[in-house]
Design an enzyme around this catalytic site. Structure first.
Site, PDB file in Angstrom:
ATOM      1  N   ASP A   1       0.834  -1.206   0.000  1.00  0.00           N
ATOM      2  CA  ASP A   1       0.000   0.000   0.000  1.00  0.00           C
ATOM      3  C   ASP A   1       0.869   1.256   0.000  1.00  0.00           C
ATOM      4  O   ASP A   1       0.573   2.239  -0.697  1.00  0.00           O
ATOM      5  CB  ASP A   1      -0.996  -0.006   1.169  1.00  0.00           C
ATOM      6  CG  ASP A   1      -0.434  -0.622   2.440  1.00  0.00           C
ATOM      7  OD1 ASP A   1       0.648  -1.240   2.383  1.00  0.00           O
ATOM      8  OD2 ASP A   1      -1.058  -0.481   3.504  1.00  0.00           O
TER       9      ASP A   1
ATOM     10  N   ASP B   1       1.244  -7.301 -10.678  1.00  0.00           N
ATOM     11  CA  ASP B   1       0.266  -7.032 -11.734  1.00  0.00           C
ATOM     12  C   ASP B   1      -0.272  -5.607 -11.577  1.00  0.00           C
ATOM     13  O   ASP B   1      -0.298  -4.803 -12.517  1.00  0.00           O
ATOM     14  CB  ASP B   1      -0.865  -8.069 -11.598  1.00  0.00           C
ATOM     15  CG  ASP B   1      -1.848  -8.044 -12.753  1.00  0.00           C
ATOM     16  OD1 ASP B   1      -1.617  -7.278 -13.705  1.00  0.00           O
ATOM     17  OD2 ASP B   1      -2.847  -8.786 -12.696  1.00  0.00           O
TER      18      ASP B   1
END
Ligand code: NAD
Length: 360
Positions: A223, A247
């Site tokens: 994050d 990804d």
């Protein structure tokens, strides 16, 4: 050198951009006195149309026996019915698995000539040069059990995030090796505060780091990394992470450049196995067949192919320099042009690069 390259043009703009890559690779071969033999195979939607499978046996054979594979893109609205028995993307996943390519490398470089194409402020993106190394064949996308289930009579679904020690070790080691050839900084991204698989990832990364005292190594939570990529992207050198985080972060990072049509990728397996090279964009069905697609991501993927699979470093650098020269002179396809700037098409851009190759 004699090398065999399998081309998989695929769907949408794939055939247009791969045709330019072939012309450019032929020009590189001629200039440096190599012989490249090309084979072409079907994959994705066009393979489903012809053979009712997204990855025909013949294509797979051509890929496994080649020195390297260059892919355009697969997919498009014609094959996107979610209820369809076969989907184009299955061909790509099956190919990656069969080739054993466990590491996906995505360089994200902001070229001076294209600083203005970024949605971020120029002072923030100038000089950005990141290499994202994503684990490609493990984690949440492959773990079992996976699928729908029924719990207490209600619909539910399960995915499994599992990593084995060896799967982590081989990709992190590759990332350290690559960091050594660059600015010697490695950022390992995980979610070790929540996920057991991330704690194992971190433990193994630290073990490997002990063997690379010359490479600065840091851990960042995924994050936080998502934020830092936007507010201080130039601080990163090599980023290594697991499949799903990679990804998402690699797509986020690609937007720092603002130009999907510019970004190459390489997927590598064990030494001696062929690598798979492809632009990061999709088949762009909205512009397919118009001759306006940007071929540069595919040309830069071809440069990665020359360097990583054929060991032709000088030739790769020559091709990258030709692309930079062409951009420096202001050649622009529609996707990277500012409003009012003149634009050229796919074929013309390929020709500009071929002409630039012969200048030095
Ligand atoms: P996309 O990357 O194909 O296109 C997104 C936008 O970027 C479009 O407006 C397109 O015109 C533009 N664009 C992409 N590449 C360009 C280029 N080289 N030059 C100029 N403009 C370019 O993504 P999408 O529209 O979400 O997906 C279209 C199809 O591609 C879907 O079927 C998707 O599943 C497939 N796809 C395939 C791959 C792959 O083969 N690896 C990757 C992503 C998406």
């Amino acid at each position: 050198m004699n090398a065999t390259i399998t081309l998989l043009p695929g769907d949408g703009i794939g055939p247009e951009i791969v045709a330019e890559a072939r012309r450019v690779l032929e020009a590189v071969a001629k200039r440096h006195e190599h012989t490249f033999t090309f084979h072409e195979g079907l994959i994705g939607g066009c393979a489903i149309d012809a053979h009712e499978t997204a990855l025909p046996e013949e294509t797979l054979g051509l890929c496994l026996s080649a020195d390297a594979v260059l892919l355009g893109a697969v997919g498009g609205p014609r094959w996107s019915d979610p209820k369809a028995a076969v989907r184009p993307e299955q061909g790509l996943l099956a190919l990656r698995k069969a080739m054993g390519v466990f590491a996906n490398l995505r360089p994200v470089q902001v070229l001076d000539a294209l600083v203005d194409a970024s949605p971020l402020r120029p002072e923030r993106v100038r000089g950005v040069d990141i290499l994202i190394v994503r684990e490609l064949t493990g984690g949440l996308y492959f773990g079992q059990p996976q699928g729908p289930e029924v719990i207490d009579g209600r619909r539910a679904a399960v995915d499994t995030l599992r990593y084995k020690e060896d799967e982590i070790r081989r990709v992190v080691q590759l990332a350290f090796d690559l960091a050594r050839t660059r600015r010697k900084k490695l950022t390992s991204v995980d979610k070790a505060n929540v996920l057991a698989s991330s704690r194992l990832w971190r433990e193994i990364t630290h073990e490997i780091a002990a063997g690379y005292p010359d490479v600065e190594c840091e851990d960042i939570l995924v994050d936080a990394c998502a934020m830092f990529l936007i507010n201080r992207p130039a601080d990163f050198d090599v980023i290594v992470t697991e499949n799903m985080f990679g990804d998402i972060l690699s797509d986020e990072a690609s937007m720092i450049t603002g130009s999907l049509g510019m970004l190459p990728s390489a997927s590598l397996g064990l030494p001696g196995m062929p690598g798979l090279y492809e632009p990061i964009h999709g088949s762009a069905p909205d512009i397919a067949g118009q001759g306006i697609a940007n071929p540069l991501a595919t040309l830069l993927s071809s440069a990665m192919l020359l360097r990583s699979s054929l060991g032709l470093k000088k030739e790769a650098a020559h091709l990258e320099a030709a692309v930079n020269r062409v951009l420096g002179r202001g050649a622009r396809t529609a996707d990277i042009a500012r409003s009012g700037e003149p634009v050229i098409g796919t074929r013309q851009m390929g020709q500009c690069v071929i002409d630039a190759l012969s200048e030095v």
